[in-house]
Design a protein around this motif. Structure first.
Motif, mmCIF file in Angstrom:
data_model
loop_
_atom_site.group_PDB
_atom_site.id
_atom_site.type_symbol
_atom_site.label_atom_id
_atom_site.label_comp_id
_atom_site.label_asym_id
_atom_site.label_seq_id
_atom_site.Cartn_x
_atom_site.Cartn_y
_atom_site.Cartn_z
ATOM 1 N N PRO A 36 0.676 -1.317 0.052
ATOM 2 C CA PRO A 36 -0.100 -0.091 -0.191
ATOM 3 C C PRO A 36 0.931 1.305 -0.175
ATOM 4 C CG PRO A 36 -0.086 -1.177 2.145
ATOM 5 C CD PRO A 36 0.386 -2.125 1.239
ATOM 6 N N GLU A 37 2.077 1.061 0.337
ATOM 7 C CA GLU A 37 3.010 2.322 0.465
ATOM 8 C C GLU A 37 3.290 2.887 -0.977
ATOM 9 O OE1 GLU A 37 3.290 0.081 4.225
ATOM 10 O OE2 GLU A 37 3.413 -0.582 2.014
ATOM 11 N N ILE A 38 2.908 2.126 -1.738
ATOM 12 C CA ILE A 38 3.322 2.592 -3.291
ATOM 13 C C ILE A 38 2.577 3.840 -3.381
ATOM 14 C CG2 ILE A 38 1.342 1.474 -4.674
ATOM 15 C CD1 ILE A 38 3.649 0.474 -6.350
ATOM 16 N N GLY A 39 1.360 4.225 -2.843
ATOM 17 C CA GLY A 39 0.568 5.340 -2.732
ATOM 18 C C GLY A 39 1.353 6.563 -2.564
ATOM 19 N N VAL B 143 4.439 8.965 -12.264
ATOM 20 C CA VAL B 143 3.750 9.256 -13.472
ATOM 21 C C VAL B 143 3.203 7.859 -14.182
ATOM 22 C CG1 VAL B 143 3.878 10.180 -15.962
ATOM 23 C CG2 VAL B 143 4.759 11.380 -14.081
ATOM 24 N N SER B 144 4.108 6.888 -14.213
ATOM 25 C CA SER B 144 3.798 5.617 -14.698
ATOM 26 C C SER B 144 4.311 4.582 -13.916
ATOM 27 C CB SER B 144 4.630 5.428 -16.010
ATOM 28 O OG SER B 144 4.412 4.228 -16.699
ATOM 29 N N ARG C 2 -0.293 12.403 -9.895
ATOM 30 C CA ARG C 2 0.233 12.535 -11.293
ATOM 31 C C ARG C 2 0.119 11.481 -12.175
ATOM 32 N NH1 ARG C 2 3.227 15.904 -7.849
ATOM 33 N NH2 ARG C 2 3.659 17.888 -8.393
ATOM 34 N N LEU C 3 -0.372 10.339 -11.493
ATOM 35 C CA LEU C 3 -0.238 9.316 -12.308
ATOM 36 C C LEU C 3 -1.009 9.103 -13.557
ATOM 37 C CD1 LEU C 3 1.006 6.116 -11.832
ATOM 38 C CD2 LEU C 3 -1.481 5.500 -11.079
ATOM 39 N N LYS C 4 -0.510 8.892 -14.734
ATOM 40 C CA LYS C 4 -1.044 8.848 -15.993
ATOM 41 C C LYS C 4 -1.243 7.401 -16.564
ATOM 42 C CE LYS C 4 0.183 13.379 -17.623
ATOM 43 N NZ LYS C 4 0.816 14.213 -18.755
ATOM 44 N N GLU C 5 -0.347 6.471 -16.248
ATOM 45 C CA GLU C 5 -0.332 5.100 -16.748
ATOM 46 C C GLU C 5 -0.244 4.190 -15.342
ATOM 47 O OE1 GLU C 5 2.347 4.002 -19.415
ATOM 48 O OE2 GLU C 5 2.339 5.762 -20.568
ATOM 49 N N LEU C 6 -1.345 3.077 -15.297
ATOM 50 C CA LEU C 6 -1.462 2.097 -14.426
ATOM 51 C C LEU C 6 -1.662 0.761 -15.258
ATOM 52 C CD1 LEU C 6 -1.302 0.871 -11.513
ATOM 53 C CD2 LEU C 6 -3.792 1.589 -11.476
ATOM 54 N N GLN C 7 -0.380 -0.055 -15.330
ATOM 55 C CA GLN C 7 -0.331 -1.245 -16.114
ATOM 56 C C GLN C 7 0.038 -2.354 -14.949
ATOM 57 O OE1 GLN C 7 0.559 -0.983 -20.131
ATOM 58 N NE2 GLN C 7 1.612 0.771 -19.797
ATOM 59 N N LEU D 188 -5.078 2.554 -18.451
ATOM 60 C CA LEU D 188 -5.637 1.468 -17.160
ATOM 61 C C LEU D 188 -5.758 0.309 -17.658
ATOM 62 C CD1 LEU D 188 -6.247 1.041 -14.423
ATOM 63 C CD2 LEU D 188 -8.876 1.332 -14.824
ATOM 64 N N ALA D 189 -4.605 -0.642 -17.287
ATOM 65 C CA ALA D 189 -4.674 -2.078 -18.193
ATOM 66 C C ALA D 189 -4.719 -3.039 -16.880
ATOM 67 C CB ALA D 189 -3.405 -2.123 -18.860
ATOM 68 N N LEU D 190 -5.733 -3.794 -16.617
ATOM 69 C CA LEU D 190 -5.806 -4.698 -15.693
ATOM 70 C C LEU D 190 -5.966 -6.272 -16.088
ATOM 71 C CD1 LEU D 190 -8.090 -2.713 -13.415
ATOM 72 C CD2 LEU D 190 -5.715 -2.744 -13.215
ATOM 73 N N SER D 191 -5.912 -6.233 -17.504
ATOM 74 C CA SER D 191 -6.060 -7.763 -18.012
ATOM 75 C C SER D 191 -5.311 -8.745 -17.574
ATOM 76 C CB SER D 191 -6.000 -7.576 -19.506
ATOM 77 O OG SER D 191 -6.789 -6.556 -19.869
ATOM 78 N N TYR D 192 -5.759 -9.918 -17.751
ATOM 79 C CA TYR D 192 -5.145 -11.337 -17.416
ATOM 80 C C TYR D 192 -4.972 -11.381 -15.919
ATOM 81 C CZ TYR D 192 -4.922 -11.972 -22.609
ATOM 82 O OH TYR D 192 -4.888 -11.936 -23.887
#
Length: 428
Positions: A9-12, A18-19, A43-48, A71-75
């Motif tokens: 959770p500390e990633i927050g 940004v990515s 500032r987050l623009k990409e969450l893969q 926003l990419a949450l596939s598989y």
């Protein structure tokens, strides 16, 4: 990489991030709600995070990512619903959540994403209707909702998506007619509506789709005659599959000299008349399946010179005459691997000249990757039962001449076909 464990959770706390791309690992556990909540990651623009083993519900906090564009949450193994809060991410351009375990309906709030260019929610367990609000997403170029349990009609508002190039709705439970508004999608290249419960006749407005390359409408209950414009489409179409429907009338006879078709499957319909000779213009054709119709014609000797033809299925029609007539073609069907003319009215001796010239059954012919292989659908009677074949391997070879009126002896030349896998010469 091979990262495991859970996402901390500390990633927050990474307020300048940004990515964030953690795709293709072995991460498991929940996606922490600290992502974007309480002004985290502003500032987050990409969450893969695709291709992991993440589980649980998609956190509602993603709706608080004001700058998010991808926003990419596939598989993964996400469950629950598509969060209504996704409609708050108005900067979003690409949304990929396919191949998870999501249930419930597609929220109408999705229509607020008017900057979205790509939305792929396929291979889940989504149900209910496609919301009319999808028509508000006028930046969409790619819309894929396949392999779900979506029901109801295709909304006519889909005709508002003037930038749409790829529409993939196959393997659902959609019903009703194909809306005439589909003709507004003037730059559409791919239309995948197979395996639904669509009914009625094709709207004539479909003739406006002059850029279509893939048209797959198989396994529905569509009916009526085909618009003559389909023959004119042959300069752009590569895959043309209308099998497993209730279409009738004659097959359009206007296949153009610049024909680019790779695969034609019109099997299991009610087409009658003759096989159009303009198909000889389709020099790149790999597969032709018109089985289980009412075509009344002689054997199409004029097709023998098609250099790339690998599949020819004429079974269960009203073809007749002698197949052993002399040929002017030097190399007969040089790449043919599947030859099914069963359940017709052919007579005379077995066509020995084919057994001498089916080179792809005498020695393996390497099959390069092409679009034909990706969307192959053909029905053959193998091992005593009707089977759907979805992939053509270089070692898959079939000759089925059964249930005709052939007579005479089995020619020794059949021994030339050293890699033939299935041979059916049975009779009533």
């Amino acid at each position: 990489m091979g990262l495991g464990g859970s996402i901390p959770p500390e990633i927050g706390n990474l307020s300048f991030l940004v990515s964030l791309n953690l795709s293709g690992n072995s991460l498991h556990g929940y996606l922490p709600k600290e992502v974007c909540s309480y002004n985290n990651l502003p500032r987050l623009k990409e969450l893969q995070l695709s291709n992991n083993s993440l589980e649980g519900e998609i956190p509602l906090s993603l709706g608080e990512c004001p700058q998010l564009e991808i926003l990419a949450l596939s598989y993964n193994n996400f469950v629950g619903h598509v969060p209504v809060q996704i409609g708050n991410i108005t900067s979003l351009k690409r949304l990929r959540i396919y191949d998870n375990n999501l249930k419930g309906t597609i929220p109408k709030e999705i229509g607020l994403l008017n900057k979205l260019e790509l939305m792929r929610l396929g291979f889940n367990e989504l149900s209910g209707a496609i919301p009319n609000e999808v028509g508000n997403m006028t930046s969409l170029s790619d819309l894929s909702l396949s392999n779900n349990s979506l029901s109801g009609p295709i909304p006519s508002t889909i005709g508002n998506l003037s930038n749409l190039k790829h529409l993939v709705l196959r393997f659902n439970k959609l019903n009703g007619p194909i809306p005439s508004a589909i003709g507004n999608l003037l730059i559409l290249e791919s239309l995948y509506l197979s395996s639904n419960k669509l009914s009625g006749e094709l709207p004539y407005s479909i003739c406006k789709l002059s850029h279509l390359s893939y048209l797959l409408l198989s396994n529905n209950t569509l009916e009526g005659r085909l618009p003559r414009c389909f023959g004119n489409f042959s300069g752009s179409l590569t895959i043309f599959h209308l099998n497993e429907n209730q279409f009738s009338g004659i097959i359009p006879s206007t296949f153009s000299k610049n024909c680019s078709l790779l695969s034609i499957n019109l099997g299991s319909n009610k087409f009658h008349g003759q096989l159009p000779k303009s198909l000889i213009n389709c020099r790149s054709l790999r597969g032709l399946d018109i089985g289980n119709n009412k075509i009344q014609d002689k054997f199409p000797f004029w097709m023998e010179g098609l250099p790339e033809l690998r599949v020819l299925v004429l079974r269960s029609n009203k073809f007749g005459g002698n197949m052993s007539l002399p040929s002017r073609t030097k190399f007969l069907f040089p790449r043919l691997q599947v030859f099914d003319v069963s359940h017709n009215e052919f007579q005379g001796t077995l066509p020995q000249r084919f057994f001498n010239n089916f080179k792809a059954m005498i020695e393996p012919v390497e099959i390069e990757n092409d679009y034909f292989l990706d969307d192959l659908e053909m029905r053959l009677f193998l091992k005593g039962q009707d089977q759907l074949i979805k992939r053509l391997l270089e070692t898959f070879t079939v000759i089925d001449l059964s249930y005709n009126k052939f007579n005479g002896t089995i020619p020794p030349s059949i021994g030339n076909l050293k890699i033939l896998k299935y041979l059916n010469l049975s009779h009533k």
